[in-house]
Design an enzyme around this catalytic site. Structure first.
Site, mmCIF file in Angstrom:
data_model
loop_
_atom_site.group_PDB
_atom_site.id
_atom_site.type_symbol
_atom_site.label_atom_id
_atom_site.label_comp_id
_atom_site.label_asym_id
_atom_site.label_seq_id
_atom_site.Cartn_x
_atom_site.Cartn_y
_atom_site.Cartn_z
ATOM 1 N N SER A 167 0.844 -1.205 0.000
ATOM 2 C CA SER A 167 0.000 0.000 0.000
ATOM 3 C C SER A 167 0.872 1.246 0.000
ATOM 4 O O SER A 167 1.640 1.481 0.941
ATOM 5 C CB SER A 167 -0.897 0.011 1.230
ATOM 6 O OG SER A 167 -1.445 1.311 1.373
ATOM 7 N N HIS B 293 -1.074 -1.332 -4.329
ATOM 8 C CA HIS B 293 -2.372 -1.046 -3.695
ATOM 9 C C HIS B 293 -2.509 0.461 -3.484
ATOM 10 O O HIS B 293 -1.680 1.094 -2.836
ATOM 11 C CB HIS B 293 -2.432 -1.788 -2.362
ATOM 12 C CG HIS B 293 -3.755 -1.748 -1.669
ATOM 13 N ND1 HIS B 293 -4.798 -2.585 -1.981
ATOM 14 C CD2 HIS B 293 -4.199 -0.969 -0.643
ATOM 15 C CE1 HIS B 293 -5.831 -2.341 -1.184
ATOM 16 N NE2 HIS B 293 -5.494 -1.354 -0.362
ATOM 17 N N ASP C 26 -4.890 3.347 -2.018
ATOM 18 C CA ASP C 26 -5.992 3.596 -1.090
ATOM 19 C C ASP C 26 -6.621 4.954 -1.347
ATOM 20 O O ASP C 26 -5.997 5.988 -1.113
ATOM 21 C CB ASP C 26 -5.466 3.542 0.354
ATOM 22 C CG ASP C 26 -5.198 2.119 0.800
ATOM 23 O OD1 ASP C 26 -6.118 1.292 0.704
ATOM 24 O OD2 ASP C 26 -4.063 1.836 1.228
ATOM 25 N N MET D 120 -9.500 7.586 -0.387
ATOM 26 C CA MET D 120 -10.393 7.933 0.738
ATOM 27 C C MET D 120 -11.010 9.303 0.498
ATOM 28 O O MET D 120 -10.313 10.220 0.055
ATOM 29 C CB MET D 120 -9.588 7.985 2.036
ATOM 30 C CG MET D 120 -8.827 6.709 2.338
ATOM 31 S SD MET D 120 -7.935 6.889 3.878
ATOM 32 C CE MET D 120 -6.959 5.373 3.858
ATOM 33 N N HIS E 234 -8.295 0.530 -4.166
ATOM 34 C CA HIS E 234 -9.218 0.264 -3.058
ATOM 35 C C HIS E 234 -9.994 1.549 -2.787
ATOM 36 O O HIS E 234 -9.462 2.498 -2.206
ATOM 37 C CB HIS E 234 -8.387 -0.173 -1.838
ATOM 38 C CG HIS E 234 -9.184 -0.444 -0.602
ATOM 39 N ND1 HIS E 234 -8.580 -0.600 0.642
ATOM 40 C CD2 HIS E 234 -10.515 -0.590 -0.388
ATOM 41 C CE1 HIS E 234 -9.520 -0.821 1.544
ATOM 42 N NE2 HIS E 234 -10.699 -0.815 0.951
ATOM 43 N N MET F 10 -12.341 3.625 -0.814
ATOM 44 C CA MET F 10 -13.020 3.803 0.481
ATOM 45 C C MET F 10 -13.806 5.101 0.371
ATOM 46 O O MET F 10 -13.479 6.120 0.989
ATOM 47 C CB MET F 10 -11.981 3.852 1.601
ATOM 48 C CG MET F 10 -11.391 2.479 1.888
ATOM 49 S SD MET F 10 -9.881 2.562 2.849
ATOM 50 C CE MET F 10 -8.723 2.872 1.530
ATOM 51 N N MET G 186 -11.278 -6.450 5.478
ATOM 52 C CA MET G 186 -10.542 -5.443 6.255
ATOM 53 C C MET G 186 -10.297 -5.970 7.665
ATOM 54 O O MET G 186 -11.231 -6.418 8.344
ATOM 55 C CB MET G 186 -11.343 -4.141 6.352
ATOM 56 C CG MET G 186 -11.472 -3.345 5.062
ATOM 57 S SD MET G 186 -9.923 -2.883 4.267
ATOM 58 C CE MET G 186 -9.108 -1.920 5.554
ATOM 59 N N GLY H 281 -9.258 3.647 6.854
ATOM 60 C CA GLY H 281 -9.030 5.086 7.017
ATOM 61 C C GLY H 281 -7.586 5.460 7.275
ATOM 62 O O GLY H 281 -7.153 6.543 6.886
ATOM 63 N N GLY I 70 -3.315 3.970 7.839
ATOM 64 C CA GLY I 70 -2.291 2.936 7.894
ATOM 65 C C GLY I 70 -1.766 2.813 9.311
ATOM 66 O O GLY I 70 -2.057 3.655 10.181
ATOM 67 N N GLY I 71 -1.007 1.758 9.570
ATOM 68 C CA GLY I 71 -0.306 1.624 10.841
ATOM 69 C C GLY I 71 -1.149 1.196 12.025
ATOM 70 O O GLY I 71 -0.708 1.317 13.170
ATOM 71 N N ASP J 132 -6.417 -6.748 4.367
ATOM 72 C CA ASP J 132 -5.825 -5.407 4.414
ATOM 73 C C ASP J 132 -5.959 -4.853 5.830
ATOM 74 O O ASP J 132 -7.070 -4.738 6.358
ATOM 75 C CB ASP J 132 -6.587 -4.529 3.408
ATOM 76 C CG ASP J 132 -6.033 -3.122 3.251
ATOM 77 O OD1 ASP J 132 -5.002 -2.804 3.862
ATOM 78 O OD2 ASP J 132 -6.661 -2.352 2.501
ATOM 79 N N GLY J 133 -4.806 -4.489 6.408
ATOM 80 C CA GLY J 133 -4.818 -3.838 7.715
ATOM 81 C C GLY J 133 -3.990 -4.583 8.747
ATOM 82 O O GLY J 133 -4.317 -5.695 9.123
ATOM 83 N N GLY J 134 -2.882 -3.972 9.143
ATOM 84 C CA GLY J 134 -2.054 -4.564 10.192
ATOM 85 C C GLY J 134 -1.309 -5.825 9.779
ATOM 86 O O GLY J 134 -0.989 -6.666 10.625
ATOM 87 N N GLY K 209 1.194 -1.906 4.218
ATOM 88 C CA GLY K 209 1.718 -0.563 4.028
ATOM 89 C C GLY K 209 2.876 -0.284 4.955
ATOM 90 O O GLY K 209 4.043 -0.307 4.561
HETATM 91 C C1 DX5 Z 1 -6.464 1.289 5.513
HETATM 92 C C2 DX5 Z 1 -5.986 0.982 4.113
HETATM 93 C C3 DX5 Z 1 -4.805 0.090 4.100
HETATM 94 C C4 DX5 Z 1 -3.572 0.648 4.775
HETATM 95 C C5 DX5 Z 1 -2.888 -0.516 5.397
HETATM 96 O O1 DX5 Z 1 -7.646 1.984 5.440
HETATM 97 O O2 DX5 Z 1 -7.001 0.348 3.354
HETATM 98 O O3 DX5 Z 1 -4.487 -0.345 2.774
HETATM 99 O O4 DX5 Z 1 -2.688 1.309 3.941
HETATM 100 O O5 DX5 Z 1 -1.862 -0.043 6.184
HETATM 101 P P1 DX5 Z 1 -1.061 -0.990 7.180
HETATM 102 O O6 DX5 Z 1 -0.499 -2.119 6.388
HETATM 103 O O7 DX5 Z 1 -0.042 -0.073 7.749
HETATM 104 O O8 DX5 Z 1 -2.065 -1.465 8.204
HETATM 105 ZN ZN ZN Z 2 -6.434 -0.594 1.395
#
Ligand code: DX5
Ligand code: ZN
Length: 215
Positions: A11, A36, A38, A40, A69, A71, A141, A146, A148-149, A176-178, A198
């Site tokens: 990401s 990827h 993102d 938003m 993606h 959102m 998800m 919303g 990263g991290g 996706d996520g963490g 990400g």
């Molecule tokens: C969150 C995004 C993710 C994000 C993941 O809303 O959809 O793609 O970048 O970030 P990490 O891998 O840091 O959780």
């Molecule tokens: Zn994403």
């Protein structure tokens, strides 16, 4: 076993936007399968990120498919613009379309793109059942979309085996996520075959090792 069977989609939300071309090349050189992106809108999620012009620029240099993606609310309004900009896969959120989900799937298909549908942590996987044979990918998800991290929420990954059991074998199940080395193993063991990461990848000193550790 083919080590490439897991599709790794770094990401760029965690990239340095002043050096986006460099950061995309870095993950491509390290073996990323997709990029990827993102998107938003500040309404569907409480954050604003990037949109169509960035996809258009990325398309000029990217050597791998762009995994977009969305959102955003009303994704149907923007599918055409993202398709024209060069998206290869467009994933939207079920929560943003509900009874219009099937028409948004058809719209994305009309541009000959791969179609993904995503669910947020609190959405039950059963809502996806009517669509599983009409789409290419489900995106589960494992954080609230919303930012990263954030920390991986294990209960969300428990949706994966239910989806796998009901889906055609060809369905890609992306998480996706963490995602990091440890949570990637959990997701793969539950049946995921695509991972978005990400902060884990871009926060690493050795991007190639980070990507390899997710396979
Ligand atoms: C969150 C995004 C993710 C994000 C993941 O809303 O959809 O793609 O970048 O970030 P990490 O891998 O840091 O959780
Ligand atoms: Zn994403």
């Amino acid at each position: 076993m083919n080590e490439n069977k897991v599709i790794i989609s770094p990401s760029i939300l965690s990239a340095d936007f002043t050096e986006l071309g460099r950061d995309v090349k870095a993950v491509e050189d390290a073996g990323a399968d997709w990029i990827h992106v993102d998107v938003m809108d500040g309404h569907f999620v409480p954050n604003i990120s990037i949109g169509v012009p960035v996809v258009k620029s990325l398309k000029k240099t990217a050597r791998v498919p762009l995994d977009v993606h969305l959102m955003i609310e009303n994704p149907e309004k923007y599918v055409g613009a993202f398709a024209k900009a060069g998206a290869n896969i467009i994933t939207f959120h079920y929560e943003a379309t509900k009874e219009n989900t099937e028409s948004v799937i058809s719209l994305i298909r009309s541009f000959n793109l791969k179609v993904g549908v995503s669910i947020k942590p609190k959405t039950n996987q059963d809502v996806l059942i009517p669509y599983l044979d009409k789409i290419d990918m489900v995106l589960v998800m494992t954080v609230e979309p919303g930012f990263g991290g954030q920390e991986f929420m294990g209960y969300c990954a428990q949706k994966i085996p239910y989806i796998r059991a009901k889906a055609p074998e060809s369905l890609i199940v992306q998480v996706d996520g963490g995602i990091n080395e440890k949570t990637a193993n959990i997701c793969k063991s539950l049946g995921a075959n695509s991972l978005v990461a990400g902060s884990y990848i871009y926060g690493s000193d050795d991007i190639k090792s980070a990507i390899d550790s997710l396979r």
